[in-house]
Design a protein around this motif. Structure first.
Motif, PDB file in Angstrom:
ATOM      1  N   LEU A  40       0.860  -1.173   0.000  1.00  0.00           N
ATOM      2  CA  LEU A  40       0.000   0.000   0.000  1.00  0.00           C
ATOM      3  C   LEU A  40       0.899   1.225   0.000  1.00  0.00           C
ATOM      4  O   LEU A  40       1.665   1.447   0.940  1.00  0.00           O
ATOM      5  CB  LEU A  40      -0.918   0.022   1.227  1.00  0.00           C
ATOM      6  CG  LEU A  40      -1.937   1.162   1.237  1.00  0.00           C
ATOM      7  CD1 LEU A  40      -2.992   0.960   0.145  1.00  0.00           C
ATOM      8  CD2 LEU A  40      -2.610   1.292   2.598  1.00  0.00           C
TER       9      LEU A  40
ATOM     10  N   LEU B 265      -3.709   6.851  -1.883  1.00  0.00           N
ATOM     11  CA  LEU B 265      -3.320   5.509  -1.452  1.00  0.00           C
ATOM     12  C   LEU B 265      -3.500   4.561  -2.629  1.00  0.00           C
ATOM     13  O   LEU B 265      -4.511   4.611  -3.322  1.00  0.00           O
ATOM     14  CB  LEU B 265      -4.177   5.056  -0.270  1.00  0.00           C
ATOM     15  CG  LEU B 265      -3.949   5.815   1.040  1.00  0.00           C
ATOM     16  CD1 LEU B 265      -5.118   5.604   1.991  1.00  0.00           C
ATOM     17  CD2 LEU B 265      -2.648   5.376   1.707  1.00  0.00           C
TER      18      LEU B 265
ATOM     19  N   LEU C 182      -2.970   0.403  -3.827  1.00  0.00           N
ATOM     20  CA  LEU C 182      -2.700  -0.988  -3.454  1.00  0.00           C
ATOM     21  C   LEU C 182      -2.170  -1.752  -4.661  1.00  0.00           C
ATOM     22  O   LEU C 182      -2.766  -1.714  -5.743  1.00  0.00           O
ATOM     23  CB  LEU C 182      -3.980  -1.654  -2.939  1.00  0.00           C
ATOM     24  CG  LEU C 182      -3.806  -3.035  -2.299  1.00  0.00           C
ATOM     25  CD1 LEU C 182      -3.051  -2.939  -0.982  1.00  0.00           C
ATOM     26  CD2 LEU C 182      -5.174  -3.691  -2.066  1.00  0.00           C
TER      27      LEU C 182
ATOM     28  N   VAL D 238       3.732   0.445   2.745  1.00  0.00           N
ATOM     29  CA  VAL D 238       3.465  -0.599   3.731  1.00  0.00           C
ATOM     30  C   VAL D 238       3.380  -1.926   2.984  1.00  0.00           C
ATOM     31  O   VAL D 238       2.548  -2.091   2.090  1.00  0.00           O
ATOM     32  CB  VAL D 238       2.141  -0.356   4.480  1.00  0.00           C
ATOM     33  CG1 VAL D 238       1.959  -1.388   5.579  1.00  0.00           C
ATOM     34  CG2 VAL D 238       2.095   1.048   5.057  1.00  0.00           C
TER      35      VAL D 238
ATOM     36  N   THR E 184      -9.122   6.838   6.331  1.00  0.00           N
ATOM     37  CA  THR E 184      -7.999   6.961   5.407  1.00  0.00           C
ATOM     38  C   THR E 184      -7.070   8.095   5.828  1.00  0.00           C
ATOM     39  O   THR E 184      -5.845   7.982   5.711  1.00  0.00           O
ATOM     40  CB  THR E 184      -8.489   7.179   3.969  1.00  0.00           C
ATOM     41  OG1 THR E 184      -9.364   8.317   3.930  1.00  0.00           O
ATOM     42  CG2 THR E 184      -9.240   5.955   3.456  1.00  0.00           C
TER      43      THR E 184
ATOM     44  N   LEU F 223      -5.076   6.829   8.786  1.00  0.00           N
ATOM     45  CA  LEU F 223      -4.018   5.929   8.328  1.00  0.00           C
ATOM     46  C   LEU F 223      -2.840   6.723   7.779  1.00  0.00           C
ATOM     47  O   LEU F 223      -1.678   6.440   8.114  1.00  0.00           O
ATOM     48  CB  LEU F 223      -4.562   4.985   7.256  1.00  0.00           C
ATOM     49  CG  LEU F 223      -3.524   4.122   6.533  1.00  0.00           C
ATOM     50  CD1 LEU F 223      -2.770   3.222   7.520  1.00  0.00           C
ATOM     51  CD2 LEU F 223      -4.179   3.281   5.440  1.00  0.00           C
TER      52      LEU F 223
ATOM     53  N   THR G 219      -0.864  -0.859  12.569  1.00  0.00           N
ATOM     54  CA  THR G 219      -0.809  -0.424  11.172  1.00  0.00           C
ATOM     55  C   THR G 219      -1.630  -1.344  10.282  1.00  0.00           C
ATOM     56  O   THR G 219      -2.390  -0.889   9.422  1.00  0.00           O
ATOM     57  CB  THR G 219       0.648  -0.381  10.688  1.00  0.00           C
ATOM     58  OG1 THR G 219       1.401   0.507  11.513  1.00  0.00           O
ATOM     59  CG2 THR G 219       0.727   0.074   9.239  1.00  0.00           C
TER      60      THR G 219
ATOM     61  N   VAL H  14      -4.833  -0.392   7.994  1.00  0.00           N
ATOM     62  CA  VAL H  14      -4.876  -0.684   6.550  1.00  0.00           C
ATOM     63  C   VAL H  14      -6.129  -1.488   6.216  1.00  0.00           C
ATOM     64  O   VAL H  14      -6.841  -1.193   5.245  1.00  0.00           O
ATOM     65  CB  VAL H  14      -3.607  -1.449   6.120  1.00  0.00           C
ATOM     66  CG1 VAL H  14      -3.762  -1.988   4.698  1.00  0.00           C
ATOM     67  CG2 VAL H  14      -2.386  -0.542   6.200  1.00  0.00           C
TER      68      VAL H  14
ATOM     69  N   CYS I  47      -9.211  -0.238   3.821  1.00  0.00           N
ATOM     70  CA  CYS I  47      -9.635  -1.027   2.657  1.00  0.00           C
ATOM     71  C   CYS I  47     -11.111  -1.412   2.775  1.00  0.00           C
ATOM     72  O   CYS I  47     -11.865  -1.341   1.807  1.00  0.00           O
ATOM     73  CB  CYS I  47      -8.765  -2.273   2.522  1.00  0.00           C
ATOM     74  SG  CYS I  47      -7.059  -1.941   2.016  1.00  0.00           S
TER      75      CYS I  47
END
Length: 332
Positions: free
Chosen positions: A82, A106, A108, A131, A160, A163, A189, A193, A197
């Motif tokens: 991520l 962000l 992925l 991450v 978000t 994070l 963490t 995440v 998501c």
């Protein structure tokens, strides 16, 4: 905790790009990078080991990157990455999607699916926090996660944003963590995440109870930190903002071994402690600093500060100034 750092700064121009390629492939996911100007390429990175999670701070010149099926067959750690974009923009193709992304997005990426893309910046290097974690660790259905791959989304208010703030703060302070703290924050963490998501997929109820609890706690902590200067900040305001009862809020903090009011007071005192030691704020009156952090009564502030740090606010400011002077003059 273990922190790995590397940079191309002191290498010969011909060695910079090969060094970056080899180091990145060995520490994260193996890729095939390319640069239009390898002789001018520069990059640096810091990598923090948080147990099941790896956090990396990357800075590099413009480049193209691909991970073809042939390379996946050779080596696949079966992880997700991520990316939080801090500077520059880019584009990538994976899972049949073409996506562009920019600062504060962000993104992925799945190591088990071929992909290609580019990263760059008009001025200065492209920068990201990355991450990396096992594909199996999110606790969400594969079809939910599949909707997020190569589908960048902004880090805004809510989970978000929390994070993104967590990753920035963790990167700044990770070098001072003990091994036990690093692993605990790695778990936090991963919960954040997963929550981000799930929120993006509108599937928060699919999260494990522990992840939901950690996400709520992080949201509450962030809410409080953003409002420490408000002297009227209280449990009723916090509970209402998060759609929970005051009783539930008290229970959450009891599990941390602290009251709501105690946690607010500690955060305020830590802010005052930092500001009073800041040479740029030395001319600012002590009570002005205290009021900035929500202390409206000078006597209460002084009493709480002394109880927390063993000295008065004035003595702390003088000691910090003396320490700074000694350090500047080289005297012990």
């Amino acid at each position: 905790m273990q922190v790995l750092e590397w940079s191309t700064r002191d290498l010969a121009a011909r060695d910079r790009f090969p060094f970056w390629h080899q180091t990145l492939s060995q520490t994260l996911v193996s890729t095939w990078p390319a640069s239009d100007s390898p002789a001018d390429f520069n990059a640096s990175a810091r990598l923090f080991d948080l147990g099941a999670v790896t956090l990396s701070a990357m800075s590099h010149s413009r480049l193209q990157v691909s991970r073809p099926a042939k390379l996946i067959r050779q080596t696949d750690p079966e992880v997700f990455q991520l990316h939080l974009v801090l500077a520059g923009d880019g584009a990538m193709t994976q899972a049949g999607r073409e996506a562009r992304f920019a600062v504060n997005h962000l993104l992925l990426i799945d190591s088990s699916q071929p992909w290609q893309g580019w990263r760059g910046a008009d001025r200065g290097p492209a920068e990201s926090l990355i991450v990396q974690f096992p594909r199996s660790s999110l606790g969400l259905r594969s079809d939910m996660i599949g909707r997020l791959v190569a589908a960048p989304f902004p880090a805004r208010a809510g989970i978000t944003g929390v994070l993104a703030a967590h990753l920035r703060q963790l990167t700044e302070n990770a070098g001072d963590l003990t091994r036990q703290d690093a692993e605990a924050l790695g778990a936090v963490t991963l919960d954040l995440v997963a929550a981000a998501c799930a929120h993006r997929c509108e599937a928060t109820r699919a999260l494990a109870p522990e992840s939901r609890h950690q996400a709520l706690l992080s949201l509450i902590h962030h809410f409080i930190r953003q409002r420490l200067g408000d002297p009227d900040l209280n449990a009723e305001m916090i509970a209402a903002a998060h759609g929970i009862s005051v009783r539930h809020l008290y229970k959450i903090f009891q599990e941390q071994g602290m009251s709501v009011a105690g946690w607010i007071r500690r955060c305020r005192l830590e802010g005052c402690h930092r500001d009073l030691a800041d040479p740029l704020l030395r001319a600012r009156p002590i009570q002005t600093i205290a009021a900035r952090w929500g202390f409206s009564d000078a006597a209460t502030f002084s009493r709480n500060f002394r109880a927390a740090f063993g000295m008065s606010p004035r003595d702390h400011r003088h000691r910090a100034a003396d320490d700074a002077w000694r350090e500047g003059t080289g005297l012990d």
